[in-house]
Scaffold this motif. Structure first.
Motif, PDB file in Angstrom:
ATOM      1  N   ARG A   1      51.930  38.474  35.551  1.00 15.66           N
ATOM      2  CA  ARG A   1      53.053  37.967  34.759  1.00 15.66           C
ATOM      3  C   ARG A   1      54.173  37.546  35.705  1.00 15.66           C
TER       4      ARG A   1
ATOM      5  N   SER B   1      46.110  30.889  32.519  1.00 18.55           N
ATOM      6  CA  SER B   1      45.159  31.704  33.257  1.00 18.55           C
ATOM      7  C   SER B   1      45.560  33.166  33.198  1.00 18.55           C
ATOM      8  N   LYS B   2      44.642  33.943  32.631  1.00 17.50           N
ATOM      9  CA  LYS B   2      44.917  35.362  32.446  1.00 17.50           C
ATOM     10  C   LYS B   2      44.934  36.127  33.751  1.00 17.50           C
ATOM     11  N   LYS B   3      44.301  35.541  34.776  1.00 16.60           N
ATOM     12  CA  LYS B   3      44.162  36.342  35.982  1.00 16.60           C
ATOM     13  C   LYS B   3      45.430  36.360  36.827  1.00 16.60           C
TER      14      LYS B   3
ATOM     15  N   HIS C   1      50.433  32.590  33.249  1.00 16.97           N
ATOM     16  CA  HIS C   1      49.835  33.600  32.377  1.00 16.97           C
ATOM     17  C   HIS C   1      50.119  33.243  30.919  1.00 16.97           C
TER      18      HIS C   1
ATOM     19  N   SER D   1      46.444  39.748  38.177  1.00 15.82           N
ATOM     20  CA  SER D   1      46.219  40.756  37.153  1.00 15.82           C
ATOM     21  C   SER D   1      44.748  41.137  37.165  1.00 15.82           C
TER      22      SER D   1
END
Ligand SMILES: Cc1cc2nc3c(=O)[nH]c(=O)nc-3n(C[C@H](O)[C@H](O)[C@H](O)COP(=O)(O)O)c2cc1C
Ligand code: SF4
Ligand code: SF4
Ligand code: SF4
Ligand code: FES
Lengths: 866, 433
Positions: A823, A818-820, A785, A416
Motif C-alpha cells: 500500500r 496490482s495486489k502484490k 494497489h 505485499s
C-alpha cells in the motif's frame, strides 16, 4: 546412502537405485518404453497408459512411469500382451487426432509421430466421426490446437508443479477434455513457454514461429541467454541467419531446461530491423556510412591524437555487462595497457558492483553458493529481490527448495504478500514475509542483526566482528527499527531464529538492496549477518547476489571496473580510475576528452541533463552498440556490434559459473563482435600499421582470448565456490569499521512512493526490441494497489499523472492494479521511457559510486476531467 | 408385516420418525459411540468389525475392518475419515434415504470409525444434487455438535473430532474414492493412480479411510448388538443386511433392506411385487449401472457378493434395475454408455477415448447403421479399456456392453441385419459427438 536393488527386465538383470521408476530402469536395461504423460521433471500422473508393462505375479498390466522397481521384480516390456495394450492406447490416441502432421509445427519432434510410428497397429479400425474442437485464440504467443492434444496434462502439471502459476487446467470431461485457461479466457500467465516445451505433441506451439519452418531445417546452437544473471542454457534455432525459436533442453544448463518469458520469447531483438549494421561517422551533424577500414582508422586516429594532446588519462571507457568475458577483458586491456588509462567501467556499476565488492571484501570471494545449495537449503532468506520478475530461474530454484517438506522461506521486501492470480510471487509462498516500509531495508537489516546478536551469535563468527557489531548495536533500539520499518521486534526475532538456526541457510540478495540507497553498506551488513548467524562457510550455506545483467559477475571479474583488475586484483591509488558517474563529471569538467561507450546508453540510467552536458563536451565519442540510441545520436563514430547470438565467448552468471556462448548465426549486416573490434583497435594502435584491419585481428577466436585470460589470472583466482573463508573473514573483522544508525522513517506526506524497476516480461531496453515480448507488454503503465486506487477513485486503465513537485515534467500513464504492491507504493517498469526516472532523486554511493535513482516520493493525481 | 427385520431402515419406518437427534437418542442413539470411546480400544473396535464380516456398501465390497487396519498404527501426522455420500450410480438411491430420514446413525458410525482409526477430522462428501440431504446433514451436525457428540473432549474422554460437510458439484466420478479426495482438496475431481492407496497417502497425502454411508450406518448396531449377531445375518461371507434399491419395471419400486443371500427371484417377484403389467422379465442389473446384466436364468442366484460374482456380475451399489420384455437391449446399453461417456473424467486415454468410440458404434447400431464387424469391434474396444485405466470406471463402463453382447448377441445382430431397432423402429440416429 542409496540402496541398490536387482530386477530383471526382458530377461536382462540390472541393478538400480531403490525407488527408480520402471520406465527409467528399462532405459538402463536398453528397453525403450513409449510414453506421453511421463516426464522426468514432473511427478508421475500415469494418465496416458502408454507405458504399461507386465510384472510377474501382478495380475494387471502396470504403468511403468509410476511403479518403482523393487527387489526381484521380473518385468516384460516386449510381450504380446504389452504390445496389444500399446496398440490399444495408440489407436485410441490417433482416433480423434487430426493427423495434420504436414502443417504441424511439432512435426519432426513429436512424440506422437515417433511412438506412433513404432507402436501402432498396422491397420487402424477407427471408422467413426472425429471429435473436432473449435479454434480458440489463446493469447498472443501460444497457439492452442486441441485437436492434437493427447491430454497428458504435462503442460498443466508443469505450470502447477514447476512454475507455480496455476494458469492452465482441464476443461470438460471425457473425449471433450481439453486444456485451457480459467473460464476459456485468453491465457494470462508468466509466459515462460514451459508448456510449449513440455507438450509432447503440437497442441501447444509458439505463435512467434508458426508455420515458418519444419523443425529439421533448423540449425540448433546451444548457448546462454543474454538477459539476466541467472545464466540459463538456451538453444537458439535458426534458418540461415534468422532466429526462429529459442528453447532449452530438459536437464541441461544451470536452469535444467526451464526458461522464463525473456529466454523463451525474447530472442527477436537479434533480428530486429533497427539493428545498427554499418559503421557510421558523424560529420557536420550528418551520419555517414563508412567502411570498417575507415571507421577503424578514424577511431584509432582520434584516440591517438587525444592521448597525445591530453595524455592517456583523458580517455575513458564504459562497457555493457551484456558483453562476454573475453570482450570485457580485451576492452579493459585496450584501455589500461594499450591506451594507458585507468578509467574503465562497466554497467556492473549500476548496482551489482556493490555485491561483488562487499562479498570480496568480507569473504575474499563472491562465489559462495550455487543453485544446488539454494535447492538443498532448509531456510532461505530472500532480501529485496522480486525474483519472478528479475531472476525467474533463481525463483524456480527457491520454489524447488520449498517442495521439500519443512523448508522455510523468509522474504523481506516492500511488496505485499498477495499475488496476481496466475503469476507467482515469492512473498506469497513465504513462511514469513517481512513487508518493510519503503527505504527501510537498512533498518530492517539492523533489526535482524540485533535479533541474531541478542540470541547469541554463532561460534563460527569472528569474535572481533561480534564485538564490533555488538558495540555498534548499542546505538540502536527495536523501537527505532519498528518505527522505521513497520515490523515488530517479534517479527525480527522469529526470522532471525529461523535463519540462524538453519542447517543450510542461503541468503539471496536482490535489486532492492543492491540498486538502492546505501547498497554497499547494506550488502556488508548482510554479509556480516550471515557470518553472525553461522550461515556462511558451512556446507551449503552462503549468499547469492542477483545480477540483473547476464555477465555482471564476469564484468567485475574481468577487470571491467576501476576498482579491480582481472581476477579481482584490487586497484589502489592512481591505478584506480574513475567510475562511470565520475567519468561523466570529469568529462563535464573538461578532463575527459574521449569516451568509448560499448553497449551503453547513459541517457537511460542517469539524469539526461548531466549526460548531455558530458557528452557534448568530449571531443571524441565512440559508441559501439546493437541499436541506435540517444548516445549514438551524439557519437562521432558508431560501430555496429554483433549480438550474443552472433558471436562466441563466455558469460559468468551470478553464481560465478562460467558458461560458453556459441555463435548461432552470422552477424547481421556488417556488424562485428566486440572482441574483434577491440582486438583490431588494439593492434592498430600497437603496430601503428597501415595494414588492412583483417590482418590485425590478432586472436583467431574468443577461445584464444580466454586462454590468455586464464594464463594471466593471479594465482589467487579461483572459480570454485566455498573453500576456507576463515582467514579472509578474520582479516575483515579486524579492519571493519561498523557504525549503525537508523534513518528516520520516510515521510511520504500523503504522496506515493514510486519504484522504477523490472517487469516480468522485459529486461533493460534490449527486450523492447523483441517482437514477442512486446506482444506481452508494449507500453509503460503505473501499477497501484487496488485498495489505494479505490480510495482515490481510480480505475484500471485510467490515465493518471505523476509529478515530483520539483519541476520535472509530469508523466501521464495508464493505471494497472496490482495486489502484490505494498500500500502507498507505485511501480513503473523501466524499459520504455526515462520520464519516470526523471521524477526521482539521484544519490551516489559514497564508497562504490553506484548511482541510485529508482525510488522516491511522487505525487499522483487524477487527470482533470475533459 | 415385514418378513425380515430391518436394521438401518427400522427407525425411519416408525410412524412420525423424522430423524431428529432426540428421536434417535430415544432409540439408543449415540450409546455405541459413547461405549467405544469409553470402553473399547481402537484395535478392539477394528477386531469387532472384522469379526462382524461387514463389507463396504459403496461398490467394491471390501471388508471394512481390514481396510481400517491398513492405516499405519504409529503414524505421527493426522489421518482422515471421509464418508462417501456421493451416491450417483444410476439406479441407486439408498444413501439418499439413509441421509434424509435417519442421518444420525451415519454420523454415529463416523464417530465410531474415527475412533477406530484414530482420526480427529472427518469429511462427509455429499453429492451436489442432494440439496435436501445436505441441509438435513447440516442440521443433524448442528444438533450433534450442540449435544457435544462432536467437537472437543467428547463424552469427557478427551477425544476430539471435527466433522465437516463438503458438497460436490455434480460429477459422478467424485464418488470414486481418490477423485473424492482430490475434490475435497479443492482440485478437479480426477482419480489418482493407485498405489499408493488412500490408507497410506490419502487426503492431503495423509492416511485416509473412505467409507460409504450405508457401511458407516451399520456400525452403531454392530457395536451395540455384537459382531456375532451381525455375522449371523446373511451368508457366511456376505454378512448383514443390504438396502437394495429396486427400480425399473417392477410393481413396487423402492428401497428394501433384506439379509444378504436372498434370491433375485424373491427380491423381484416377492418383495417388489413382480413385473409391471405381468410382462416377462428380460434382464436385470443387480448392482447399479456398473454391474453386468443378468438374465432370467439367473433368477435363483442368491444376492450375495460371491454368488452374483460367480454368474458374472456384481452386487455393486445395490441398485437392482429390472427390465421387462419390451426393452431393447442395444438401446439400454447405449443409454448406459451415454451416461458413462458423459461422466468419464477424461484423465486416462482408454476410458476417455474408448467411451466415445464405443458410444458412436452403439448409436449407429441402434440407429440402423450397424456393421457386421461392429460387435467384435466392441468386444475388442472393451478389452482395450478393461484393466488398463486409472480407476475402476473402466471396468464399470465395459460391464454393460460385454454382458449384453454375451447374453443378447442375437439382438445386436438383428439390429445390424435389419438395419433398424426392432423395438423402436423410428429411433432417430443421434451422432453428435
Ligand atoms: C466410478 C466410481 C464411482 C463410485 N461412486 C461411489 C459412490 O457414489 N458412493 C460410494 O459410496 N462409493 C462409490 N464408489 C466406490 C468408492 O470408490 C469406494 O470404494 C467406496 O466409497 C468405499 O467405501 P466402502 O468400503 O464403505 O464401500 C465408486 C467407485 C467408482 C470406481
Ligand atoms: S496440450 Fe500438450 S502437454 Fe498439454 S495435455 Fe495436451 S498434449 Fe499434453
Ligand atoms: S532472462 Fe534470466 S531467467 Fe530468463 S531465460 Fe534468460 S537467463 Fe534465464
Ligand atoms: S477410467 Fe475413466 S473415469 Fe477413471 S480415471 Fe480414467 S478417464 Fe477418469
Ligand atoms: S507414461 Fe505412464 S501412463 Fe503415461
Amino acid at each position: 546412502m542409496s540402496e541398490l536393488i536387482k530386477l530383471k527386465i526382458n530377461d536382462k538383470e540390472i541393478a538400480v537405485e531403490k525407488g527408480t521408476l520402471l520406465i527409467e530402469a528399462a532405459k538402463l536395461a536398453g528397453a525403450e518404453i513409449p510414453h506421453f504423460c511421463y516426464h522426468p521433471r514432473l511427478k508421475p500422473d500415469a494418465n496416458c497408459r502408454m507405458c504399461l508393462v507386465e510384472i510377474e505375479k501382478v495380475p494387471k498390466l502396470q504403468t511403468s512411469c509410476s511403479t518403482p522397481a523393487t527387489e526381484g521384480m521380473v518385468v516384460r516390456t516386449d510381450s504380446k500382451t504389452v504390445e496389444e495394450a500399446q496398440h490399444g492406447v495408440m489407436e485410441f490416441l490417433l482416433g480423434n487426432h487430426p493427423l495434420d502432421c504436414p502443417e504441424c509445427d511439432q512435426g519432426g519432434e513429436c512424440q506422437l509421430q515417433d511412438f506412433g510410428h513404432q507402436y501402432s497397429p498396422q491397420v487402424g479400425t477407427f471408422e467413426e466421426t472425429k471429435r473436432v474442437f473449435p479454434k480458440e485464440y489463446f493469447g498472443p504467443l501460444i497457439e492452442k490446437e486441441m485437436n492434437r492434444c493427447v491430454s497428458c496434462l504435462r503442460c498443466v502439471r508443469y505450470c502447477d508443479e514447476v512454475i507455480g502459476a496455476y494458469a492452465l487446467g482441464s476443461m470438460n470431461r471425457g473425449s471433450h477434455h481439453e486444456i485451457g485457461a480459467f473460464a476459456r479466457q485468453e491465457l494470462e500467465c508468466e509466459y515462460c513457454g514451459g508448456c510449449i516445451q513440455i507438450c509432447p505433441v503440437g497442441a501447444l506451439t509458439s505463435r512467434l514461429s508458426m508455420y515458418e519452418n519444419r523443425t529439421w531445417q533448423l540449425k540448433k546452437t546451444e548457448t546462454v541467454c543474454n538477459y539476466c544473471g541467472d545464466g540459463c542454457s538456451q538453444t537458439l534455432e535458426a534458418v540461415k541467419d534468422d532466429l526462429t525459436r529459442a528453447s532449452s533442453e530438459m536437464g541441461t544448463g544451470r536452469n535444467g531446461g526451464d526458461l522464463c518469458a525473456k529466454g523463451f520469447f525474447g530472442y527477436g531483438a537479434v533480428n530486429h530491423k533497427a539493428r545498427l549494421s554499418r559503421p557510421l561517422i558523424r560529420t557536420n551533424e550528418k551520419e555517414l556510412e563508412v567502411t570498417w577500414e575507415w571507421a577503424f582508422n578514424k577511431a584509432v586516429d582520434g584516440l591517438e591524437s587525444i592521448k597525445e594532446k591530453y595524455g592517456p588519462q583523458a580517455i575513458a571507457g564504459m562497457i555493457s555487462a551484456h558483453c562476454t568475458n573475453e570482450e570485457i577483458y580485451l576492452f579493459q586491456k585496450l584501455m589500461r595497457e594499450q591506451i594507458g588509462t585507468p578509467h574503465v567501467d562497466s554497467s556492473a556499476r549500476y548496482g551489482y558492483i556493490n555485491a561483488v565488492a562487499a562479498l570480496n571484501s568480507v569473504f575474499g570471494t563472491a562465489r559462495l553458493v550455487k543453485y544446488e545449495d539454494v535447492v538443498a537449503a532448509d531456510v532461505l532468506l530472500v532480501i529485496g529481490a522480486a525474483l519472478t520478475e528479475s531472476n525467474p530461474i533463481t525463483g524456480l530454484k527457491v520454489k524447488q527448495a520449498l517442495s521439500k517438506k519443512g523448508t522455510q522461506l523468509i522474504t523481506l521486501d516492500t511488496a505485499s504478500r498477495q499475488r496476481e492470480t496466475y503469476i507467482s510471487h515469492l512473498p506469497n509462498l513465504a513462511t514469513q514475509h517481512l513487508q518493510v516500509r519503503p527505504e527501510s531495508e537498512g533498518a530492517a537489516i539492523c533489526g535482524l542483526m540485533k535479533a541474531v546478536i541478542e540470541a547469541g551469535a554463532s561460534d563460527t563468527a569472528p569474535p572481533a566482528l561480534v564485538d564490533k557489531v555488538k558495540k555498534a548495536l548499542t546505538a540502536i533500539s527495536f523501537q527505532e527499527v519498528e518505527a522505521a520499518t513497520g515490523l515488530s521486534e517479534a517479527d525480527y526475532r522469529k526470522a532471525a531464529k529461523a535463519y540462524a538456526g538453519a542447517k543450510r541457510g542461503v541468503m539471496i540478495v536482490g535489486r532492492g538492496v543492491l540498486r538502492n540507497k546505501d547498497g554497499y553498506q547494506n550488502m556488508l551488513r548482510l554479509a556480516e549477518l550471515a557470518l553472525l548467524s553461522g550461515q556462511v562457510g558451512e556446507e551449503g550455506a552462503g549468499i547469492l547476489a542477483m545480477a540483473m545483467e547476464n555477465n555482471a559477475f564476469g564484468a567485475v571479474e574481468m577487470g571491467g571496473v576501476p576498482e579491480f583488475s582481472p581476477g579481482f586484483q584490487l586497484n589502489e591509488g592512481d591505478k584506480k580510475g574513475h567510475t562511470f558517474p565520475e567519468m561523466l563529471e570529469a568529462a563535464a569538467r573538461g578532463e575527459i576528452k574521449a569516451l568509448y561507450l560499448v553497449g551503453e546508453d547513459p541517457f537511460r540510467s542517469l539524469p539526461q541533463k548531466k549526460v548531455a552536458e558530458a557528452l557534448q563536451k568530449v571531443e571524441l565519442l565512440i559508441c559501439q552498440d546493437l541499436f541506435p540510441s540517444q548516445a549514438t545520436a551524439m557519437a562521432h563514430i558508431i560501430l555496429p556490434a554483433a549480438s550474443y547470438a552472433e558471436k562466441s565467448g563466455r558469460f559468468t552468471n551470478h553464481e560465478g559459473e562460467i558458461q560458453k556462448v556459441r555463435m548461432a548465426i552470422e552477424p547481421v549486416g556488417n556488424a562485428k563482435p566486440d572482441w574483434q573490434i577491440f582486438s583490431i583497435i588494439t593492434n592498430k594502435m600497437k603496430q601503428k600499421s597501415d595494414q588492412p584491419y583483417s590482418r590485425l585481428i590478432g586472436y583467431d577466436s574468443p577461445d584464444a582470448v580466454w586462454k590468455e585470460i586464464v594464463m594471466s589470472m593471479p594465482s589467487t583466482w579461483s572459480q570454485g565456490a566455498g573453500g576456507d573463508l576463515s582467514s579472509a573473514t578474520a582479516a575483515y573483522a579486524d579492519r571493519a569499521e561498523i557504525s549503525l544508525s537508523i534513518k528516520k522513517p520516510l515521510d511520504a506526506n500523503g504522496h506515493f512512493y514510486l519504484h522504477v524497476g523490472q517487469h516480468l516480461f522485459h529486461a533493460g531496453k534490449l527486450s523492447t526490441y523483441s517482437e514477442g515480448l512486446l506482444k506481452l507488454l508494449d507500453q509503460e503503465m503505473v501499477l497501484i494497489h487496488p485498495e489505494d486506487a479505490e480510495t482515490l477513485g481510480i480505475e484500471e486503465g485510467e490515465v493518471v499523472s505523476l509529478s515530483n513537485g520539483e519541476g520535472a515534467a509530469a508523466l501521464e500513464l495508464p493505471v494497472k492494479l496490482s495486489k502484490k504492491l505494498g500500500r502507498g507504493t507505485l511501480f513503473v517498469p523501466e524499459h520504455f521511457g526515462t520520464a519516470a526516472k526523471a521524477l526521482l532523486p539521484l544519490t551516489i554511493d559514497a564508497t562504490t559510486q553506484v548511482p541510485y535513482g529508482e525510488r522516491g516520493v511522487v505525487k499522483l493525481s487524477k487527470r482533470s476531467a475533459g | 408385516m415385514a418378513k425380515y427385520e430391518p436394521i438401518l431402515l427400522k427407525n425411519m419406518l416408525q410412524p412420525g420418525y423424522r430423524g431428529l437427534l432426540e428421536e434417535y437418542r430415544a432409540v439408543g442413539g449415540y450409546t455405541a459411540f459413547e461405549k467405544v470411546l469409553k470402553e473399547i480400544s481402537p484395535a478392539e473396535v477394528i477386531e469387532i468389525v472384522k469379526k462382524s464380516g461387514l463389507r463396504g456398501r459403496g461398490g467394491a465390497g471390501f471388508p471394512t475392518g481390514l481396510k481400517w487396519s491398513f492405516i499405519p498404527k504409529d503414524y505421527p501426522g493426522p489421518r482422515y475419515l471421509c464418508c462417501n455420500a456421493d451416491e450417483s450410480e444410476p439406479g441407486t438411491f439408498k444413501d439418499r434415504q439413509l441421509i434424509e430420514r435417519d442421518p444420525h446413525q451415519m454420523l454415529e458410525g463416523i464417530g465410531i470409525a474415527c475412533h477406530a482409526i484414530g482420526s480427529h477430522q472427518a469429511y462427509i462428501y455429499i453429492r451436489g444434487e442432494f440439496d435436501l440431504g445436505a441441509e438435513i446433514i447440516q442440521r443433524a451436525l448442528n444438533e450433534a455438535y450442540a449435544a457435544k457428540y462432536f467437537g472437543k473432549n467428547i463424552f469427557g474422554t478427551g477425544f476430539d473430532l471435527e466433522v465437516v460437510l463438503h458438497r460436490g458439484a455434480g460429477a459422478y466420478i467424485c464418488g470414486e474414492e481418490t477423485a473424492l479426495l482430490e475434490s475435497i482438496e479443492g482440485k478437479r475431481g480426477k482419480p489418482r493412480t493407485k498405489p499408493p492407496f488412500p490408507a497410506i497417502h490419502g487426503l492431503y497425502q495423509e492416511p485416509t479411510v473412505v467409507n460409504n454411508v450405508e457401511t458407516l450406518a451399520n456400525l452403531p448396531y454392530i457395536i451395540n448388538r455384537g459382531a456375532d449377531w451381525y455375522a449371523a445375518i446373511g451368508t457366511p461371507k456376505s454378512t448383514g443386511t443390504r438396502v437394495f434399491c429396486v427400480g425399473g419395471h417392477v410393481k413396487r419400486p423402492g428401497n428394501y433392506e433384506v439379509p444378504m443371500g436372498i434370491s433375485l427371484r424373491e427380491m423381484i417377484y416377492d418383495i417388489a411385487g413382480g413385473i409391471r403389467g405381468d410382462k416377462q422379465l428380460k434382464a436385470v442389473i443387480p448392482g447399479g449401472a456398473s454391474a453386468p446384466f443378468l438374465k432370467p436364468e439367473h433368477l435363483d442366484t442368491p444376492m450375495d457378493f460371491e454368488a452374483i460374482k460367480e454368474v458374472g456380475s456384481m452386487l455393486g451399489s445395490g441398485g437392482v434395475t429390472v427390465m421387462d420384455e419390451s426393452v431393447c437391449i442395444v438401446w439400454a446399453a447405449t443409454n448406459l454408455m451415454e451416461f458413462f461417456h458423459h461422466e468419464s473424467c477424461g484423465k486416462c486415454t482408454p476410458c476417455r477415448e474408448g467411451s466415445a468410440w464405443i458410444l458412436q458404434i452403439l448409436r449407429r447400431i441402434e440407429g440402423g447403421l450397424g456393421r457386421p464387424e461392429d460387435i467384435d469391434q466392441l468386444i475388442m474396444l472393451c478389452g482395450r479399456i478393461e484393466g488398463k485405466t486409472v480407476c475402476a470406471f473402466g471396468e464399470a463402463e465395459v460391464g454393460p456392453i460385454l454382458s449384453t453382447i454375451k447374453h443378447f448377441r442375437e439382438e445386436y445382430e438383428q439390429h445390424i441385419r435389419e438395419k433398424h431397432c426392432p423395438f423402436r423402429p423410428n429411433a432417430k440416429l443421434v451422432m453428435a459427438h
